[in-house]
Structures are given as C-alpha cells and as structure tokens.
Motif scaffolding. Structure first.
Motif, mmCIF file in Angstrom:
data_model
loop_
_atom_site.group_PDB
_atom_site.id
_atom_site.type_symbol
_atom_site.label_atom_id
_atom_site.label_comp_id
_atom_site.label_asym_id
_atom_site.label_seq_id
_atom_site.Cartn_x
_atom_site.Cartn_y
_atom_site.Cartn_z
ATOM 1 N N ASP A 82 -23.576 37.957 62.531
ATOM 2 C CA ASP A 82 -21.957 38.653 62.822
ATOM 3 C C ASP A 82 -20.975 37.639 62.402
ATOM 4 O O ASP A 82 -19.938 37.967 62.858
ATOM 5 C CB ASP A 82 -21.861 38.832 64.530
ATOM 6 C CG ASP A 82 -22.309 37.800 65.330
ATOM 7 O OD1 ASP A 82 -23.040 36.745 64.917
ATOM 8 O OD2 ASP A 82 -21.886 37.548 66.414
ATOM 9 N N GLY A 83 -21.182 36.929 61.475
ATOM 10 C CA GLY A 83 -20.219 35.839 60.735
ATOM 11 C C GLY A 83 -19.573 34.719 61.509
ATOM 12 O O GLY A 83 -18.803 34.068 61.193
ATOM 13 N N ARG A 84 -20.333 34.401 62.636
ATOM 14 C CA ARG A 84 -19.683 33.481 63.437
ATOM 15 C C ARG A 84 -20.227 31.881 62.947
ATOM 16 O O ARG A 84 -21.496 31.819 62.720
ATOM 17 C CB ARG A 84 -19.837 33.468 64.925
ATOM 18 C CG ARG A 84 -19.092 34.544 65.428
ATOM 19 C CD ARG A 84 -19.220 34.738 66.997
ATOM 20 N NE ARG A 84 -18.595 35.754 67.587
ATOM 21 C CZ ARG A 84 -17.342 35.752 67.906
ATOM 22 N NH1 ARG A 84 -16.712 34.707 68.009
ATOM 23 N NH2 ARG A 84 -16.916 36.887 68.474
ATOM 24 N N LEU A 85 -19.408 30.764 62.947
ATOM 25 C CA LEU A 85 -19.820 29.441 62.435
ATOM 26 C C LEU A 85 -20.361 28.634 63.788
ATOM 27 O O LEU A 85 -19.268 28.490 64.660
ATOM 28 C CB LEU A 85 -18.858 29.120 61.539
ATOM 29 C CG LEU A 85 -18.729 29.528 60.207
ATOM 30 C CD1 LEU A 85 -17.853 31.109 60.180
ATOM 31 C CD2 LEU A 85 -18.064 28.563 58.829
ATOM 32 N N LEU A 99 -8.300 27.215 60.780
ATOM 33 C CA LEU A 99 -8.921 25.914 60.846
ATOM 34 C C LEU A 99 -8.863 25.355 59.504
ATOM 35 O O LEU A 99 -8.674 24.074 59.388
ATOM 36 C CB LEU A 99 -10.252 25.702 61.890
ATOM 37 C CG LEU A 99 -9.972 25.947 63.392
ATOM 38 C CD1 LEU A 99 -11.114 26.084 64.031
ATOM 39 C CD2 LEU A 99 -8.820 25.263 63.887
ATOM 40 N N SER A 100 -9.460 26.069 58.452
ATOM 41 C CA SER A 100 -9.826 25.559 57.288
ATOM 42 C C SER A 100 -8.552 25.473 56.327
ATOM 43 O O SER A 100 -8.486 25.212 55.449
ATOM 44 C CB SER A 100 -10.801 26.365 56.629
ATOM 45 O OG SER A 100 -12.044 26.198 57.447
ATOM 46 N N GLY A 101 -7.443 26.027 56.860
ATOM 47 C CA GLY A 101 -6.168 26.121 56.063
ATOM 48 C C GLY A 101 -6.302 27.188 54.980
ATOM 49 O O GLY A 101 -5.801 27.001 53.864
ATOM 50 N N ALA A 117 -18.004 26.992 52.919
ATOM 51 C CA ALA A 117 -18.941 28.203 53.259
ATOM 52 C C ALA A 117 -18.260 29.610 53.284
ATOM 53 O O ALA A 117 -18.780 30.476 52.714
ATOM 54 C CB ALA A 117 -19.321 27.958 54.693
ATOM 55 N N LEU A 118 -16.980 29.791 53.916
ATOM 56 C CA LEU A 118 -16.271 30.716 53.878
ATOM 57 C C LEU A 118 -16.006 31.365 52.285
ATOM 58 O O LEU A 118 -16.075 32.627 52.126
ATOM 59 C CB LEU A 118 -15.059 30.682 54.481
ATOM 60 C CG LEU A 118 -15.172 30.387 56.159
ATOM 61 C CD1 LEU A 118 -14.074 29.989 56.784
ATOM 62 C CD2 LEU A 118 -15.718 31.613 56.643
ATOM 63 N N CYS A 119 -15.701 30.710 51.512
ATOM 64 C CA CYS A 119 -15.623 30.819 50.148
ATOM 65 C C CYS A 119 -16.913 31.427 49.616
ATOM 66 O O CYS A 119 -16.714 32.477 49.038
ATOM 67 C CB CYS A 119 -14.974 29.707 49.219
ATOM 68 S SG CYS A 119 -13.483 29.487 49.578
#
Length: 298
Positions: free
Chosen positions: A127-130, A242-244, A285-287
C-alpha cells in the motif's frame, strides 16, 4: 570486515579515515575530463550529470572478494568484478565534517577506526508505506535518530545479504536478498558536523529498495529490543514532504483513527530526528517507484 575502496585516477586505494569520499570521487572525475581533453579534443569530456553540485556524484559500485570499490559512473575499470551496480547516486551532507575540514584547511585526527561499510533497506509495503525505525537511545551513533533498517556488512557477506540480514534482525522481516534493488549511496559521519566535535565514525552506506507484496497492516514487525525503539509506516505523502520533494516540506499527516491514532504525533517526532541519509534514500526510493509505476503509486 569488507573494505571500502575508491578509484583515484587509475589506482584503486583504500582511503584513510577522514577522507571525503564524495570529494575524492569528484576529483577523479575532473582528472578524467582533463585526460580525455588532452587525448582528443573532439570527444565529449564525460557524461553530463555525473554530479550536480559539490555534495553529490554518480557512482558505479564494484563488489569483489571482500572489497567494495566506488568509482565515477562510466569509468572504464581494468578489473573484472564479480558484481557491478552501475549509476547509483551518491551524496553527503552539505555540512559533512570531512569536507568542511578540507575546505577550511583543518586536519582531522587520524582514527584507529577505518571507513566502515553499511547496507540498509528502504522497505515499501504494497500500500505504498515506507518503514522507518527509531534507533535506541543506548546506541553510540545517532541515538534516537530515525532511520531505515540497516547496519554493518560482516566478513563474507555481500551487500545484499547484509541488508537482508539487518532487516530481519531489526524488525523481523524476512526478504530475499536477490530481490533487493540497488538504490543509492550515502557518505556518513558521526558526529555529523564539526560544531558537535571531531568525527569519530565514518561510513559508506549502500541503500537498497525492497518492495513487499503485503500491505503494511498485514506485516507483523518484531523490533529488536536492543536496537530499535519504535517503528513507523510512513504514508508516501508524508515521505514526500520529509524528503523535500513537494511544496515546502510541511508534514501532511494521513492518520487513520481505526489503525494508528498516534500517527501524527509520532510523525512529528520522526520528522525532527530523521537522519539526512535516510531522507536521501527515501527520496531516491520514491523517485524509483514513480518511474516504475507512475504517479498512481504515490
């Protein structure tokens, strides 16, 4: 213990404690530019984007026989390594004490400690949570800091094996090492700035991406009592902030009262104590997830 080496000009060396790895790799890149320009002025000096500023560089990572070697991406290396992880972004803090001391002409007292190699996992649920964890306040480096699971690479381990082992030891998640995707590299120092005193520890941390086929609510965590003080599944929107990577970085809590009523408060604590290396790894990771699955994943 697995050694950390770099390619300086055409020579593979093991840098001494206190050496700014990113800066050394950037100087190697500039050396190659000069060589190519001398050999053939019609050739392009080096691929654009090798590093975007003084805190980052794009590296190839070679893993062979108890040694991990970092070199600027695209550099032709005469040895044939067992494993090659290519074109990984590497970064350091803008207030890295090693670089600060170099730029100010200061010398850092040599330590008996060598530059240690670490391996860590950005674990993402279906579900996309880190997943992030709070380091125990009893630990010597970054006590109480929020990080992703990871630790030192033991003798005889590959980077992937070390990352998978640390994931299991710290939070009880069993994940196949071969399914870990290379993500990024971070140069770490502790204390993190000269203002907090001379650095006593230096690490090169390699981050990996692990994508689970289970939702966060389905995953049973078993935090290590001696190492982990708390665990938190970050909503991707919060991780973006948080990652800007979105807006001005303000926290947008997505608390679900029937699931975790104190999420917002814990998120605030996490945001104030999240290490810069973890922020960088989450951003990478998000990228990567966005490139693989499109905006709907985030």
């Amino acid at each position: 213990m697995t050694e950390v080496a770099i390619l300086r000009n055409h020579e593979e060396i093991v840098p001494a404690f206190g050496t700014s790895i990113v800066s050394a790799l950037q100087r190697t890149h500039c050396y190659r530019n000069q060589v190519i320009a001398q050999e053939n002025s019609s050739l392009s000096a080096f691929p654009d984007g090798i590093f975007k500023d003084e805190t980052s560089v794009t590296v190839d990572l070679h893993e062979q026989g108890g040694r991990v070697t970092l070199l600027p991406s695209g550099w032709k290396y005469h040895q044939a390594p067992e494993k090659v992880w290519a074109s990984m972004p590497m970064q350091r803090s803008p207030v890295c004490p090693f670089q600060s001391s170099e730029s100010q002409g200061l010398s850092i007292q040599q330590s008996a400690n060598s530059i240690r190699l670490g391996s860590a996992v950005v674990f993402v649920s279906k579900d996309g949570r880190l997943l992030v964890t709070q380091r125990s306040f009893q630990l010597r480096a970054f006590p109480g800091g929020w990080v992703v699971p990871g630790g030192h690479v033991d003798t005889g381990e590959t980077l992937q094996q070390a990352a998978a082992r640390e994931l299991f030891e710290e939070v009880g998640i069993n994940f196949p090492p071969e399914q870990l995707q290379p993500l990024c590299v971070w140069e770490s120092a502790y204390p993190p700035t000269l203002h907090h005193g001379p650095p006593k520890r230096q690490h090169v941390a390699v981050y990996w991406l692990a994508k689970s086929d289970q939702c966060s609510k389905e995953i049973m965590l078993a935090p290590s009592q001696g190492e982990v003080g708390d665990c938190l599944w970050l909503h991707p929107t919060d991780a973006l902030g948080l990652s800007g990577m979105e807006g001005n970085g303000q926290i947008v809590a997505k608390a679900e009262e029937d699931w975790q009523q104190n999420y917002t408060n814990r998120l605030a604590t996490c945001s104030q104590n999240l290490t810069l290396g973890t922020v960088f790894a989450m951003k990478c990771a998000l990228c990567t997830l966005a490139a693989e699955s499109g905006p709907s994943r985030l």
